[in-house]
Design a protein around this motif. Structure first.
Motif, PDB file in Angstrom:
ATOM      1  N   HIS A  35       0.822  -1.209   0.000  1.00 30.54           N
ATOM      2  CA  HIS A  35       0.000   0.000   0.000  1.00 30.54           C
ATOM      3  C   HIS A  35       0.860   1.265   0.000  1.00 30.54           C
ATOM      4  CE1 HIS A  35       0.875   0.861   4.255  1.00 30.54           C
ATOM      5  NE2 HIS A  35       0.667  -0.422   4.514  1.00 30.54           N
ATOM      6  N   SER A  42      -6.522  -2.595   2.719  1.00 35.76           N
ATOM      7  CA  SER A  42      -7.937  -2.802   2.406  1.00 35.76           C
ATOM      8  C   SER A  42      -8.585  -1.590   1.747  1.00 35.76           C
ATOM      9  CB  SER A  42      -8.707  -3.154   3.688  1.00 35.76           C
ATOM     10  OG  SER A  42      -8.220  -4.353   4.245  1.00 35.76           O
ATOM     11  N   HIS A  43      -7.805  -0.569   1.426  1.00 30.84           N
ATOM     12  CA  HIS A  43      -8.343   0.609   0.752  1.00 30.84           C
ATOM     13  C   HIS A  43      -8.987   0.203  -0.572  1.00 30.84           C
ATOM     14  CE1 HIS A  43      -8.142   4.437  -1.569  1.00 30.84           C
ATOM     15  NE2 HIS A  43      -8.394   4.974  -0.387  1.00 30.84           N
ATOM     16  N   HIS A  44     -10.011   0.946  -0.977  1.00 34.17           N
ATOM     17  CA  HIS A  44     -10.755   0.546  -2.180  1.00 34.17           C
ATOM     18  C   HIS A  44      -9.875   0.496  -3.425  1.00 34.17           C
ATOM     19  CE1 HIS A  44     -11.010   4.644  -3.875  1.00 34.17           C
ATOM     20  NE2 HIS A  44     -11.185   5.054  -2.634  1.00 34.17           N
ATOM     21  N   GLU A  47      -8.229  -2.865  -3.211  1.00 33.12           N
ATOM     22  CA  GLU A  47      -9.203  -3.929  -3.435  1.00 33.12           C
ATOM     23  C   GLU A  47      -9.630  -4.009  -4.895  1.00 33.12           C
ATOM     24  OE1 GLU A  47     -12.382  -3.266  -0.651  1.00 33.12           O
ATOM     25  OE2 GLU A  47     -11.349  -4.410   0.924  1.00 33.12           O
ATOM     26  N   ASN A  48      -9.889  -2.852  -5.503  1.00 36.71           N
ATOM     27  CA  ASN A  48     -10.333  -2.842  -6.898  1.00 36.71           C
ATOM     28  C   ASN A  48      -9.237  -3.340  -7.836  1.00 36.71           C
ATOM     29  OD1 ASN A  48     -12.777  -1.804  -6.063  1.00 36.71           O
ATOM     30  ND2 ASN A  48     -12.295   0.318  -6.586  1.00 36.71           N
TER      31      ASN A  48
END
Length: 236
Positions: A35, A42-44, A47-48
Motif C-alpha cells: 500500500h 484494504s483501501h478501495h 481492493e479494486n
C-alpha cells in the motif's frame, strides 16, 4: 472463477504484518502488492486493483507495513516507518512466499506510491540476486503504480536511486500530471533502461483524470491492470 480470500499473519519473523491473500483457481503468477503512505491494504484502490488482477488469473498478496497495523489497533495516525523497517517488512513477506510457493509461480513485487518505492528499493538488494540465482521461479519484476519521484511541491528532492540501481525489469504506471512526478519531469530523469514508464493521459497520482479529459478513472484502472498483466506475461 473462484477467488479465495484469506487474512492471516506471517509467523516466526521479526516483523509480522497482517496479510490478505486473494488467490484464484489456476494462477499464472503471484503479485505481492504494498500500500501507499496514507491508506492500508484494504483501501478501495487496493481492493479494486486486486479484483482486476484476479480476473487475469494473477494471485495477489496485500499486507500492511508496521505503522499501518499499529494505526488499526489503537486508532491513532502514525507516520510511515523509516525505510529500513519498511524494507524489512516487505522482505519478510517476500521470503515467506518464496518458501511457500507450491505452484512454483513467478513472483512480482510492487505497490502503490510509497509501496512501489519500497519494492523498487528491494529490487536492488542481495535478496533478489541470491534468490534468482537459485530458484527456477524467483522474483521476476517490479510494478510501481504512481511512483513518488519526489515529494509534492519539492521537485528538487528526487528519489531516483531505486530506479537507477534496480536489478529487475520495472514497470511504472504513472499519471502524466502526477504531482509527485509528471511526464515532463520524468522524461529528463536518468533511470535504468530496465525501467519502462507507461503514462496515463491527464492522470493524477491515483491515475485519475479530470472529467474534461474524456477519460474515466475506471478506464485508466482497467488499462493499468492490462498493462501490468502484459508485463507479467512478458517477464515470466
Amino acid at each position: 472463477m473462484t477467488i479465495n480470500t484469506k487474512t492471516n499473519v506471517i509467523e516466526s519473523i521479526k516483523v509480522e504484518p497482517s496479510i490478505i491473500e486473494s488467490f484464484v483457481d489456476q494462477p499464472n503468477a503471484l503479485f505481492i502488492f504494498a500500500h501507499g503512505a496514507g491508506a492500508d491494504k484494504s483501501h478501495h484502490f487496493m481492493e479494486n486493483f486486486t479484483a482486476a488482477l484476479n480476473e487475469k488469473n494473477i494471485n495477489v498478496v496485500r499486507f500492511n507495513f508496521p505503522y499501518m497495523d499499529k494505526r488499526l489497533v489503537d486508532g491513532r495516525k502514525y507516520p510511515p516507518n523509516r525505510m529500513p523497517l519498511l524494507l524489512e517488512c516487505f522482505e519478510a513477506v517476500v521470503k515467506n512466499y518464496l518458501n511457500n510457493n507450491p505452484n512454483n509461480l513467478p513472483i512480482f513485487i510492487g505497490g502503490k506510491s510509497m509501496g512501489g518505492r519500497v519494492a523498487a528499493t528491494l529490487s536492488s538488494s542481495e535478496l533478489v540476486s541470491q534468490v534468482n540465482e537459485k530458484a527456477s521461479a524467483g522474483i521476476m519484476g517490479v510494478i510501481c503504480i504512481g511512483y513518488p519521484f519526489h515529494p509534492q511541491k519539492k521537485p528538487e528532492k528526487l528519489r531516483l536511486e531505486p530506479l537507477q540501481e534496480t536489478l529487475l525489469p520495472t514497470l511504472i504506471l504513472q499519471g502524466d500530471r502526477d504531482a509527485l512526478g509528471d511526464q515532463s519531469e520524468i522524461e529528463n530523469y536518468d533511470i535504468s533502461p530496465l525501467c519502462k514508464v507507461y503514462y496515463f493521459e491527464d492522470g493524477d497520482h491515483d491515475l485519475k483524470p479530470r472529467v474534461k479529459s474524456g477519460y474515466t478513472h475506471a478506464q485508466h484502472l482497467k488499462t493499468a491492470a492490462e498493462q501490468l498483466t502484459r508485463f507479467i506475461h512478458e517477464k515470466s
